[in-house]
Design a protein around this motif. Structure first.
Motif, PDB file in Angstrom:
ATOM      1  N   LYS A  47       0.874  -1.177   0.000  1.00 37.69           N
ATOM      2  CA  LYS A  47       0.000   0.000   0.000  1.00 37.69           C
ATOM      3  C   LYS A  47       0.903   1.217   0.000  1.00 37.69           C
ATOM      4  O   LYS A  47       1.739   1.375   0.909  1.00 37.69           O
ATOM      5  N   LYS A  79       1.339   5.156   0.362  1.00 37.17           N
ATOM      6  CA  LYS A  79       0.665   6.359   0.847  1.00 37.17           C
ATOM      7  C   LYS A  79       0.902   7.491  -0.145  1.00 37.17           C
ATOM      8  O   LYS A  79       2.053   7.774  -0.520  1.00 37.17           O
ATOM      9  N   ASP A 122      -3.218   4.735  -1.101  1.00 39.66           N
ATOM     10  CA  ASP A 122      -4.107   5.264  -0.066  1.00 39.66           C
ATOM     11  C   ASP A 122      -3.795   6.752   0.109  1.00 39.66           C
ATOM     12  O   ASP A 122      -2.687   7.111   0.525  1.00 39.66           O
ATOM     13  N   ASN A 128      -5.608   8.966   2.048  1.00 41.66           N
ATOM     14  CA  ASN A 128      -6.088   9.555   3.315  1.00 41.66           C
ATOM     15  C   ASN A 128      -6.682  10.955   3.096  1.00 41.66           C
ATOM     16  O   ASN A 128      -6.371  11.903   3.836  1.00 41.66           O
ATOM     17  N   GLU A 150      -7.588   3.967  -2.405  1.00 46.93           N
ATOM     18  CA  GLU A 150      -8.347   4.148  -1.147  1.00 46.93           C
ATOM     19  C   GLU A 150      -8.363   5.632  -0.768  1.00 46.93           C
ATOM     20  O   GLU A 150      -7.298   6.282  -0.764  1.00 46.93           O
ATOM     21  N   ASP A 207     -12.327   3.692   3.500  1.00 46.99           N
ATOM     22  CA  ASP A 207     -11.673   3.310   4.768  1.00 46.99           C
ATOM     23  C   ASP A 207     -12.254   4.195   5.869  1.00 46.99           C
ATOM     24  O   ASP A 207     -13.310   3.884   6.431  1.00 46.99           O
ATOM     25  N   GLU A 208     -11.627   5.349   6.111  1.00 45.18           N
ATOM     26  CA  GLU A 208     -12.109   6.189   7.208  1.00 45.18           C
ATOM     27  C   GLU A 208     -13.485   6.799   6.941  1.00 45.18           C
ATOM     28  O   GLU A 208     -14.130   7.268   7.877  1.00 45.18           O
ATOM     29  N   LYS A 232     -11.331  -2.759   9.548  1.00 40.71           N
ATOM     30  CA  LYS A 232     -10.267  -2.644  10.552  1.00 40.71           C
ATOM     31  C   LYS A 232     -10.812  -3.059  11.911  1.00 40.71           C
ATOM     32  O   LYS A 232     -11.709  -2.373  12.448  1.00 40.71           O
TER      33      LYS A 232
HETATM   34 MG    MG Z   1      -6.626   3.986   4.654  1.00 40.24          MG
END
Ligand code: MG
Ligand code: MUC
Length: 367
Positions: A160, A162, A191, A193, A217, A242-243, A266
């Motif tokens: 993954k 970032k 990802d 975020n 993601e 995800d979040e 998660k």
């Molecule tokens: Mg994530």
């Protein structure tokens, strides 16, 4: 067999290599050990990782909510009254990692009471998972070197990456460098975020069209509702919530609203009970899932492993289980291991881990 006590013990273990990403960074595992004791003298443990930029919790808030609200609500309940626990704890809004740790500590205690591993009690699908490693922000050469080291040392071939920095070109260059350095045989996914806008994310996806990403993601904020739907409609690979989707209700909203086509589960935020609910929901909807990591410590990773191995849907893809590799130490009597790119479930009862009391005394921060 009743819940006799619930403790929340703050501890602090540094990461030898901090994990940096678009919404924050983790330099120290300033987590909370949640420990339950039953009337039979059995102990169950789990850990809660405070991630204020994701859930608004801090180490202090987790200790406070467990000690002041959750412990009084569940002490005296039968150990197996999980829906009662869930209902009582659910009267408090938010605090997902505190709730999840309590839930998993109770499952651990149940497994230890009946002498069975939690991954079996939850479904018992398999006994090991392929591992994916998270590569945090750094210079491109350092990110490639880290991925190569992790591949060569542990046999991990899924990464993954970032992203979410500006300008977009810098992260695009990192991803290209990783593909060039690691070759075609490794899995790469992104990802963000929530770091980019939908337009920036679309630009990055166009520039990376030939890199062979398996999924992306949270490249942009789900709260930019229409922009996010626009991006997801154009995304050539699954778009993971995800979040933006920490609960089953959020998953329903995001997936049915067209803001995601895949879901990260998660255990750090949904424990075993609510992770089971999210996984079942996604299976029913025909939405693929991946097992994510909240930059968990060793205890959290053992919990994620137990859940991931319990079901078919959660064991199909490499699971994010390797953040503990960068911890300076842990609280376990027996360290976790990764070999040939896989983690095997611990065979013992509960989540299969035991806390080393001497280490806990050394790393706890509550005096
Ligand atoms: Mg994530
Ligand atoms: C991830 O998948 O996003 C970083 C922030 C967070 O909430 O979780 C980690 C990893």
């Amino acid at each position: 067999m009743k819940v006799e006590s619930v403790e929340a013990i703050p501890f602090s273990i540094p990461f030898t290599k901090p994990v940096r990403f678009a919404s924050g960074q983790v330099e120290v595992a300033d987590h909370v050990l949640v420990r339950v004791r039953t009337s039979d003298g059995v102990t169950g443990v789990a850990e809660a990782p405070p991630r204020p930029y994701t859930y608004g919790e801090t180490q202090t808030s987790i200790v406070a909510v467990v000690e002041q609200l959750f412990a009084p609500a569940v002490v005296g309940l039968p150990l197996l009254a999980r829906e009662q626990v869930r209902a009582r704890v659910g009267r408090t809004v938010g605090n997902p990692t505190a709730k999840a740790a309590l839930d998993m500590a109770l499952w651990d205690a149940w497994g230890k009471t009946c002498g069975r591993p939690v991954h079996e009690l939850l479904g018992g699908f398999t006994d090991s998972l392929a591992v994916s490693h998270m590569v945090g922000f750094d210079e491109p050469a350092a990110m490639v070197a880290e991925a190569e080291r992790v591949r060569d040392t542990y046999g991990i071939t899924s990464f993954k990456v970032k992203v979410g920095r500006r300008p977009v070109h810098a992260d695009v260059a990192v991803v290209r460098a990783l593909r060039a350095g690691l070759g075609e045989d490794v899995e790469l996914y992104l990802d963000g975020n929530r770091g980019w806008t939908a337009a920036e994310a679309a630009q990055a996806l166009r520039m990376l069209d030939d890199v062979g990403l398996s999924r992306v993601e949270e490249l942009d904020p789900a709260d930019d509702v229409l922009a996010r739907r626009w991006l997801v409609q154009r995304c050539p690979v699954p778009y993971v919530a995800d979040e933006s989707a920490p609960t089953a209700a959020d998953v329903t909203r995001e997936v049915l609203g067209g803001s995601a086509t895949m879901v990260s589960i998660k255990t750090a935020r949904t424990g075993f009970t609510d992770s089971t609910q999210v996984a079942g929901l996604c299976e029913g909807l025909g939405v693929p899932v991946a097992l994510g990591n909240q930059v968990d410590g060793s205890i959290g990773s053992a919990c994620a492993l137990a859940f991931g191995a319990s079901r078919r849907s959660t064991s199909l893809l490499p699971a994010e289980l390797s953040n503990w590799l960068d911890l300076a130490d842990d609280l376990l009597t027996e360290p976790l291991t990764i070999a040939e790119g896989r983690m095997a479930v611990r065979g013992g009862p509960g989540t299969g881990i035991e806390v080393d009391e001497e280490k806990l005394a050394r790393f706890r921060t509550d005096g």
